[in-house]
Write an enzyme that holds these catalytic residues in place. Sequence first.
Site, PDB file in Angstrom:
ATOM      1  N   HIS A 140       2.038   2.982  -3.271  1.00  0.00           N
ATOM      2  CA  HIS A 140       1.096   3.685  -4.151  1.00  0.00           C
ATOM      3  C   HIS A 140       1.358   5.180  -4.191  1.00  0.00           C
ATOM      4  O   HIS A 140       1.353   5.792  -5.263  1.00  0.00           O
ATOM      5  CB  HIS A 140      -0.343   3.462  -3.669  1.00  0.00           C
ATOM      6  CG  HIS A 140      -0.986   2.232  -4.219  1.00  0.00           C
ATOM      7  ND1 HIS A 140      -1.283   2.073  -5.543  1.00  0.00           N
ATOM      8  CD2 HIS A 140      -1.409   1.099  -3.612  1.00  0.00           C
ATOM      9  CE1 HIS A 140      -1.855   0.897  -5.736  1.00  0.00           C
ATOM     10  NE2 HIS A 140      -1.937   0.284  -4.577  1.00  0.00           N
ATOM     11  N   GLU A 195     -10.253   0.726   3.749  1.00  0.00           N
ATOM     12  CA  GLU A 195     -10.490   0.295   2.371  1.00  0.00           C
ATOM     13  C   GLU A 195     -10.167  -1.193   2.242  1.00  0.00           C
ATOM     14  O   GLU A 195     -10.976  -1.983   1.751  1.00  0.00           O
ATOM     15  CB  GLU A 195      -9.606   1.118   1.440  1.00  0.00           C
ATOM     16  CG  GLU A 195      -9.679   0.698  -0.028  1.00  0.00           C
ATOM     17  CD  GLU A 195      -8.625   1.392  -0.875  1.00  0.00           C
ATOM     18  OE1 GLU A 195      -8.769   1.358  -2.107  1.00  0.00           O
ATOM     19  OE2 GLU A 195      -7.648   1.939  -0.313  1.00  0.00           O
ATOM     20  N   HIS A 196      -8.969  -1.580   2.648  1.00  0.00           N
ATOM     21  CA  HIS A 196      -8.531  -2.982   2.633  1.00  0.00           C
ATOM     22  C   HIS A 196      -8.259  -3.427   4.061  1.00  0.00           C
ATOM     23  O   HIS A 196      -7.540  -2.737   4.795  1.00  0.00           O
ATOM     24  CB  HIS A 196      -7.244  -3.155   1.826  1.00  0.00           C
ATOM     25  CG  HIS A 196      -7.303  -2.603   0.443  1.00  0.00           C
ATOM     26  ND1 HIS A 196      -6.652  -1.450   0.066  1.00  0.00           N
ATOM     27  CD2 HIS A 196      -7.947  -3.052  -0.669  1.00  0.00           C
ATOM     28  CE1 HIS A 196      -6.877  -1.205  -1.206  1.00  0.00           C
ATOM     29  NE2 HIS A 196      -7.660  -2.164  -1.682  1.00  0.00           N
ATOM     30  N   GLN A 241       0.822  -1.202   0.000  1.00  0.00           N
ATOM     31  CA  GLN A 241       0.000   0.000   0.000  1.00  0.00           C
ATOM     32  C   GLN A 241       0.858   1.255   0.000  1.00  0.00           C
ATOM     33  O   GLN A 241       0.580   2.222  -0.704  1.00  0.00           O
ATOM     34  CB  GLN A 241      -0.924   0.019   1.218  1.00  0.00           C
ATOM     35  CG  GLN A 241      -2.014  -1.014   1.178  1.00  0.00           C
ATOM     36  CD  GLN A 241      -2.827  -0.942  -0.102  1.00  0.00           C
ATOM     37  OE1 GLN A 241      -3.413   0.087  -0.420  1.00  0.00           O
ATOM     38  NE2 GLN A 241      -2.874  -2.022  -0.857  1.00  0.00           N
ATOM     39  N   ASP A 263      -6.439  -6.696  -5.849  1.00  0.00           N
ATOM     40  CA  ASP A 263      -6.151  -5.615  -6.785  1.00  0.00           C
ATOM     41  C   ASP A 263      -6.239  -6.072  -8.230  1.00  0.00           C
ATOM     42  O   ASP A 263      -6.592  -5.281  -9.107  1.00  0.00           O
ATOM     43  CB  ASP A 263      -4.739  -5.069  -6.537  1.00  0.00           C
ATOM     44  CG  ASP A 263      -4.710  -3.990  -5.475  1.00  0.00           C
ATOM     45  OD1 ASP A 263      -5.787  -3.525  -5.063  1.00  0.00           O
ATOM     46  OD2 ASP A 263      -3.602  -3.619  -5.051  1.00  0.00           O
ATOM     47  N   HIS A 313     -54.004  16.762  -4.989  1.00  0.00           N
ATOM     48  CA  HIS A 313     -53.664  15.353  -4.807  1.00  0.00           C
ATOM     49  C   HIS A 313     -54.929  14.561  -4.457  1.00  0.00           C
ATOM     50  O   HIS A 313     -55.212  13.504  -5.048  1.00  0.00           O
ATOM     51  CB  HIS A 313     -52.629  15.189  -3.687  1.00  0.00           C
ATOM     52  CG  HIS A 313     -51.223  15.477  -4.096  1.00  0.00           C
ATOM     53  ND1 HIS A 313     -50.805  16.701  -4.522  1.00  0.00           N
ATOM     54  CD2 HIS A 313     -50.123  14.657  -4.143  1.00  0.00           C
ATOM     55  CE1 HIS A 313     -49.515  16.662  -4.805  1.00  0.00           C
ATOM     56  NE2 HIS A 313     -49.076  15.424  -4.597  1.00  0.00           N
TER      57      HIS A 313
END
Length: 427
Positions: A260, A325-326, A257, A359, A418
């Site tokens: 990245h 996220e992960h 990670q 991934d 209505h």
Amino acid sequence: MARIDDPRQAGARLDAIAARTRSDDQRQAEASVAQIIEAVRRRGDAAVLECSERFDGCRPEPLRVPEARILDAWESCDPGLRSALELAHRRISDFHQRQKPSDIHVSGIHGEELGRRWRPVGNAGLYIPGGRASYPSTVLMNAVPARVAGVQRIVMVTPPSADGSVNATVLAAAHLCGINEVYRVGGAQAIAALAHGTESIDRVDVISGPGNLWVTLAKKAVYGEVGIDSLAGPSEVLIIADQSADPEQVAADLLAQAEHDPLAAAILLTTSRSLAEAVPIALATQLERHPRAEVCRASLQRWGLIAHCPSLEAAAQLSDRFAPEHLELLVERPAQLADHIRHAGAIFMGPWSPEAVGDYLAGPNHTLPTSGTARFAGALSVETFMNHTSLIRFSQAALEATGAAVIALAESEGLHSHAQSVRQRLS
């Protein structure tokens, strides 16, 4: 990489990591993004080209990549890489085929017919990031669910390199997914072009795909005029590990990670003091010859964390507070621990399930909620590229059976017509 032994301090640190993109820089960027979007809306291609020249150092004329170039990228792709792309495409397609929602049809007790019908959007725009790396996997993860949904026109935008070229593997992945409309444009100007249309790029209905801060802010700004998948932030992994975890594997997964982006977050929550001591040593060793060592070190120094927890239950509570996220569960009973997790984009269970398989080719989508949004959001899916319509058909008997209630409710809200629209039919 920060080391914390107090769970309360660890929780505060996790809160700070989750908020790492909320800054004065973001507020300043919002104003610039608004200017870019307005320029593209008013001046179309001219503004797109000017922004590309300013931000990417390239004036990509023409904007569209020739279809022959896309085909050539596939045909000249290394056979081993082409096989890997095909395997990933098959697995991702198979999983997403199972996501297709079913229509609903209900027959009411008074003869009314009720339903919900799903249909694909007409046009989808996929943003494929560039810059520090190229991401053919992101092409697959965005294009496959759009194809499964039944979208007829899928457009891809991606930033060009300084010489105006687009990564060949990204183009090969586009060909594999049946995309022949690709444009050499990135950043906020790409999102603006997809949302408003230009002379070269027709507008779309939904925009998906991750990007940098400017891309994310642009998606936020155009939401409502078009649909978007999510507001993606920097990547993050949280690992919960016990004494059974291998420190070398843990270190490799944290670096997966960290490499990245300098804003990526790599977090370890462990019940093992010996593991907490061994992982920093393994990280230092693996960084010695790492080709992206500078990026990794920046990420770990600012947004890395190793926290010792008194129990796996305490670690699970901290994880839910962060909503990663992960989430990797490197523990003896990962499935049992997963049952205690409420908030995570994706959960990887056991030592043979590194986040990297998700991934690339496990099957579920790798476009996941970040920065705590897993508390209320999930992965990109087939439904991202579809909308649903309610179907209502009342018979005379059904309206006669329920009309009095409709009239009473309408009158309680002071909405005369209505009530009258029902009353006229009943009279």
